[in-house]
Design a protein around this motif. Sequence first.
Motif, PDB file in Angstrom:
ATOM      1  N   UNK A   1      56.979  -6.597 106.305  1.00 43.36           N
ATOM      2  CA  UNK A   1      57.214  -6.967 107.697  1.00 43.36           C
ATOM      3  C   UNK A   1      56.568  -5.919 108.572  1.00 43.36           C
ATOM      4  N   UNK A   2      55.934  -6.363 109.626  1.00 46.37           N
ATOM      5  CA  UNK A   2      55.169  -5.463 110.478  1.00 46.37           C
ATOM      6  C   UNK A   2      55.892  -5.249 111.800  1.00 46.37           C
ATOM      7  N   UNK A   3      56.208  -4.014 112.123  1.00 47.57           N
ATOM      8  CA  UNK A   3      56.758  -3.716 113.436  1.00 47.57           C
ATOM      9  C   UNK A   3      55.631  -3.880 114.449  1.00 47.57           C
ATOM     10  N   UNK A   4      55.882  -4.674 115.465  1.00 48.26           N
ATOM     11  CA  UNK A   4      54.862  -4.931 116.469  1.00 48.26           C
ATOM     12  C   UNK A   4      54.012  -6.151 116.179  1.00 48.26           C
ATOM     13  N   UNK A   5      54.281  -6.862 115.090  1.00 48.83           N
ATOM     14  CA  UNK A   5      53.532  -8.077 114.764  1.00 48.83           C
ATOM     15  C   UNK A   5      54.507  -9.148 114.296  1.00 48.83           C
ATOM     16  N   UNK A   6      54.234 -10.388 114.648  1.00 45.09           N
ATOM     17  CA  UNK A   6      55.144 -11.486 114.322  1.00 45.09           C
ATOM     18  C   UNK A   6      54.765 -12.163 113.003  1.00 45.09           C
ATOM     19  N   UNK A   7      54.565 -11.361 111.968  1.00 44.66           N
ATOM     20  CA  UNK A   7      54.124 -11.891 110.685  1.00 44.66           C
ATOM     21  C   UNK A   7      54.945 -11.312 109.547  1.00 44.66           C
ATOM     22  N   UNK A   8      55.182 -12.136 108.532  1.00 48.58           N
ATOM     23  CA  UNK A   8      55.809 -11.704 107.287  1.00 48.58           C
ATOM     24  C   UNK A   8      54.851 -12.046 106.158  1.00 48.58           C
ATOM     25  N   UNK A   9      54.439 -11.036 105.403  1.00 47.13           N
ATOM     26  CA  UNK A   9      53.539 -11.229 104.266  1.00 47.13           C
ATOM     27  C   UNK A   9      54.256 -10.857 102.982  1.00 47.13           C
TER      28      UNK A   9
END
Length: 167
Positions: free
Chosen positions: A15-23
């Motif tokens: 999960x990326x802080x500052x990005x709305x993506x889950x990889x």
Amino acid sequence: HVLRFSANYKYLYVGYLGSERLDRIEMASRQVETVARLDFNVEHFEETNVFYYQVDEMLPLPDFPDGILVGTRDNFVRPETRGLFVFDGQQVLPEQIDFSSHTSRSLAYHANSGKIYGYGHDHRHKGGLLRYRVDARGVQLQAAFVLLNGLRREVSTFRDRLYHPQW
């Protein structure tokens, strides 16, 4: 970044802080795939708006070996989880905790029971300790307990007991 392995260690979720993506990264092949974009249409003041969320917390779930519980937050609130979702592989299960209530910061899974405990300072006057149930339908709030009032706390489980570092 928020990093967690799936319960079977087959995937590393990112999960990326500052990005709305889950990889997630499949460990055997090192292949990266996007599980979800965390932008949601939310009813807000009688209008539908797109809100962008980021991963705040993740918790591996033994009952879903390839899956993970994801707590999201937006850019405008205290650092509290504002929505809970269960991803079973790349599919989000239908029952979710919405963005407007039941915030948690610290999440702990109670082994073999399907129960998750969460604590967040947002609830210090309304409850504090929250119990969620996770099953094939998703995640549901079961109860709120009036204890642990006061400052922000972390909770965890060990040998079938729920702990807080200062207990």
